[in-house]
Design a protein around this motif. Structure first.
Motif, mmCIF file in Angstrom:
data_model
loop_
_atom_site.group_PDB
_atom_site.id
_atom_site.type_symbol
_atom_site.label_atom_id
_atom_site.label_comp_id
_atom_site.label_asym_id
_atom_site.label_seq_id
_atom_site.Cartn_x
_atom_site.Cartn_y
_atom_site.Cartn_z
ATOM 1 N N ILE A 143 8.176 -0.092 -0.367
ATOM 2 C CA ILE A 143 7.233 -0.114 0.760
ATOM 3 C C ILE A 143 5.795 -0.114 0.255
ATOM 4 C CG2 ILE A 143 6.349 1.280 2.688
ATOM 5 C CD1 ILE A 143 9.284 1.999 3.326
ATOM 6 N N ALA A 144 5.529 0.637 -0.814
ATOM 7 C CA ALA A 144 4.180 0.666 -1.385
ATOM 8 C C ALA A 144 3.755 -0.728 -1.861
ATOM 9 C CB ALA A 144 4.131 1.669 -2.539
ATOM 10 N N PHE A 145 4.672 -1.450 -2.484
ATOM 11 C CA PHE A 145 4.352 -2.807 -2.943
ATOM 12 C C PHE A 145 4.157 -3.761 -1.768
ATOM 13 C CE2 PHE A 145 5.370 -1.339 -7.126
ATOM 14 C CZ PHE A 145 4.732 -2.220 -7.997
ATOM 15 N N PHE A 146 4.989 -3.630 -0.740
ATOM 16 C CA PHE A 146 4.809 -4.472 0.445
ATOM 17 C C PHE A 146 3.461 -4.191 1.109
ATOM 18 C CE2 PHE A 146 9.681 -4.509 0.778
ATOM 19 C CZ PHE A 146 9.781 -5.776 0.227
ATOM 20 N N ASN A 147 3.102 -2.905 1.179
ATOM 21 C CA ASN A 147 1.811 -2.548 1.782
ATOM 22 C C ASN A 147 0.647 -3.086 0.957
ATOM 23 O OD1 ASN A 147 2.441 -1.209 4.217
ATOM 24 N ND2 ASN A 147 3.014 0.642 3.107
ATOM 25 N N LYS A 148 0.804 -3.091 -0.372
ATOM 26 C CA LYS A 148 -0.252 -3.648 -1.230
ATOM 27 C C LYS A 148 -0.422 -5.138 -0.939
ATOM 28 C CE LYS A 148 -3.268 -3.998 -4.539
ATOM 29 N NZ LYS A 148 -4.646 -3.442 -4.358
ATOM 30 N N ALA A 149 0.700 -5.843 -0.744
ATOM 31 C CA ALA A 149 0.626 -7.269 -0.390
ATOM 32 C C ALA A 149 -0.136 -7.462 0.915
ATOM 33 C CB ALA A 149 2.027 -7.853 -0.279
ATOM 34 N N LEU A 150 0.108 -6.570 1.886
ATOM 35 C CA LEU A 150 -0.555 -6.686 3.185
ATOM 36 C C LEU A 150 -2.033 -6.319 3.106
ATOM 37 C CD1 LEU A 150 2.308 -5.234 5.399
ATOM 38 C CD2 LEU A 150 1.473 -7.598 5.391
ATOM 39 N N GLU A 151 -2.390 -5.451 2.174
ATOM 40 C CA GLU A 151 -3.810 -5.154 1.946
ATOM 41 C C GLU A 151 -4.534 -6.418 1.483
ATOM 42 O OE1 GLU A 151 -4.526 -1.947 -0.774
ATOM 43 O OE2 GLU A 151 -3.145 -0.603 0.290
ATOM 44 N N LEU A 152 -3.849 -7.182 0.653
ATOM 45 C CA LEU A 152 -4.444 -8.409 0.122
ATOM 46 C C LEU A 152 -4.437 -9.533 1.151
ATOM 47 C CD1 LEU A 152 -2.787 -8.287 -3.409
ATOM 48 C CD2 LEU A 152 -5.230 -7.988 -2.926
ATOM 49 N N ASP A 153 -3.397 -9.568 1.986
ATOM 50 C CA ASP A 153 -3.288 -10.615 3.013
ATOM 51 C C ASP A 153 -2.411 -10.090 4.141
ATOM 52 O OD1 ASP A 153 -2.894 -12.798 4.609
ATOM 53 O OD2 ASP A 153 -2.266 -14.152 3.006
ATOM 54 N N GLU A 154 -3.041 -9.707 5.246
ATOM 55 C CA GLU A 154 -2.293 -9.103 6.348
ATOM 56 C C GLU A 154 -1.407 -10.105 7.085
ATOM 57 O OE1 GLU A 154 -5.735 -9.360 9.842
ATOM 58 O OE2 GLU A 154 -5.283 -7.442 8.880
ATOM 59 N N GLY A 155 -1.484 -11.357 6.701
ATOM 60 C CA GLY A 155 -0.642 -12.376 7.318
ATOM 61 C C GLY A 155 0.656 -12.638 6.572
ATOM 62 N N MET A 156 0.962 -11.830 5.562
ATOM 63 C CA MET A 156 2.182 -12.032 4.768
ATOM 64 C C MET A 156 3.387 -11.482 5.535
ATOM 65 S SD MET A 156 1.155 -13.711 2.183
ATOM 66 C CE MET A 156 2.592 -13.692 1.132
ATOM 67 N N GLY A 157 3.985 -12.340 6.335
ATOM 68 C CA GLY A 157 5.071 -11.909 7.212
ATOM 69 C C GLY A 157 6.282 -11.365 6.492
ATOM 70 N N THR A 158 6.561 -11.901 5.289
ATOM 71 C CA THR A 158 7.739 -11.420 4.560
ATOM 72 C C THR A 158 7.577 -9.968 4.128
ATOM 73 O OG1 THR A 158 6.817 -12.457 2.576
ATOM 74 C CG2 THR A 158 8.536 -13.673 3.756
ATOM 75 N N ALA A 159 6.349 -9.509 3.982
ATOM 76 C CA ALA A 159 6.119 -8.095 3.656
ATOM 77 C C ALA A 159 6.480 -7.222 4.857
ATOM 78 C CB ALA A 159 4.671 -7.874 3.245
#
Length: 220
Positions: free
Chosen positions: A54-70
């Motif tokens: 979850i921490a890695f998925f949240n980091k992806a969303l910090e970089l791009d909140e449009g990353m639906g797969t996260a």
């Protein structure tokens, strides 16, 4: 082959340590690219480390909140943790972000079922089946939703499709038995369905009970 593809290939082969090295190196070289964090999150999910995933998925969303797969990845982990309210929110965000595939609709439908909202689950299960009519799990759950809303003819058709794809699906036979007995008053057909469920799974208690009830009804 680039690190991303190599890491995914290792994951598919079950070589998780090698995959982790690829994704770690990819993150070091491209720290602003969210896809590598998502892949590492998927890897951590696969090896049973949901908190770090979850921490890695949240980091992806910090970089791009449009990353639906996260969002989808977080939703799946929350679903497994039975945090259904938060999981529902994540799957809805995944859909809004464009991850409108069969799996997302199926998981949102499953989450709504877990929240006791089968009527709301129905259209999502229907869409999951429309996008992949060979998905046995989605078909079966769609059939349950239809039966729950008393859309019996469509439910029967759906359970028959399940059996067509998976002939040993005892629960589909059981639910066909319920449909024929409870809604069609066709006790002979229902008995046949319950017996087929028991042939496949002799300890199917619900099918055994259904068989007992319709056998008594036929003997009266």
């Amino acid at each position: 082959m680039d690190l991303n593809k190599q890491g995914i290939e290792y994951m598919q082969q079950g070589k998780y340590e090698e995959a982790a090295k690829c994704f770690s190196q990819a993150i070091e070289e491209n720290p602003k690219d969210p896809i590598y964090y998502i892949n590492f999150g998927n890897l951590l999910s696969a090896v049973g480390d949901p908190e770090r995933a979850i921490a890695f998925f949240n980091k992806a969303l910090e970089l791009d909140e449009g990353m639906g797969t996260a969002y989808y990845g977080i939703g799946s982990l929350l679903y497994n943790q039975e945090d259904f309210f938060k999981a529902k929110d994540m799957f809805e965000k995944a859909l809004k972000a464009g991850v409108d595939n069969s799996d997302t609709y199926f998981m949102l439908g499953m989450t709504l079922n877990q929240l006791g909202q089968p009527k709301l689950a129905l259209p999502y299960m229907k869409r999951a089946v429309e996008l992949n009519d060979n998905d046995v799990d989605a078909l079966f759950q769609y059939g349950l939703c239809l039966a729950g809303e008393s859309v019996i003819d469509e439910a029967i058709k759906t359970f028959n499709r399940v059996i067509e794809l998976e002939p040993e699906h005892s629960d589909a036979y059981y639910n066909l038995g319920v449909a024929y007995a409870g809604f069609k008053n066709d006790y002979e057909k229902a008995l046949d369905m319950f017996e087929k469920a028991l042939e496949i799974q002799p300890d199917h208690m619900l099918a055994a009970n259904g068989k007992k009830i319709v056998s008594e009804a036929l003997s009266e």
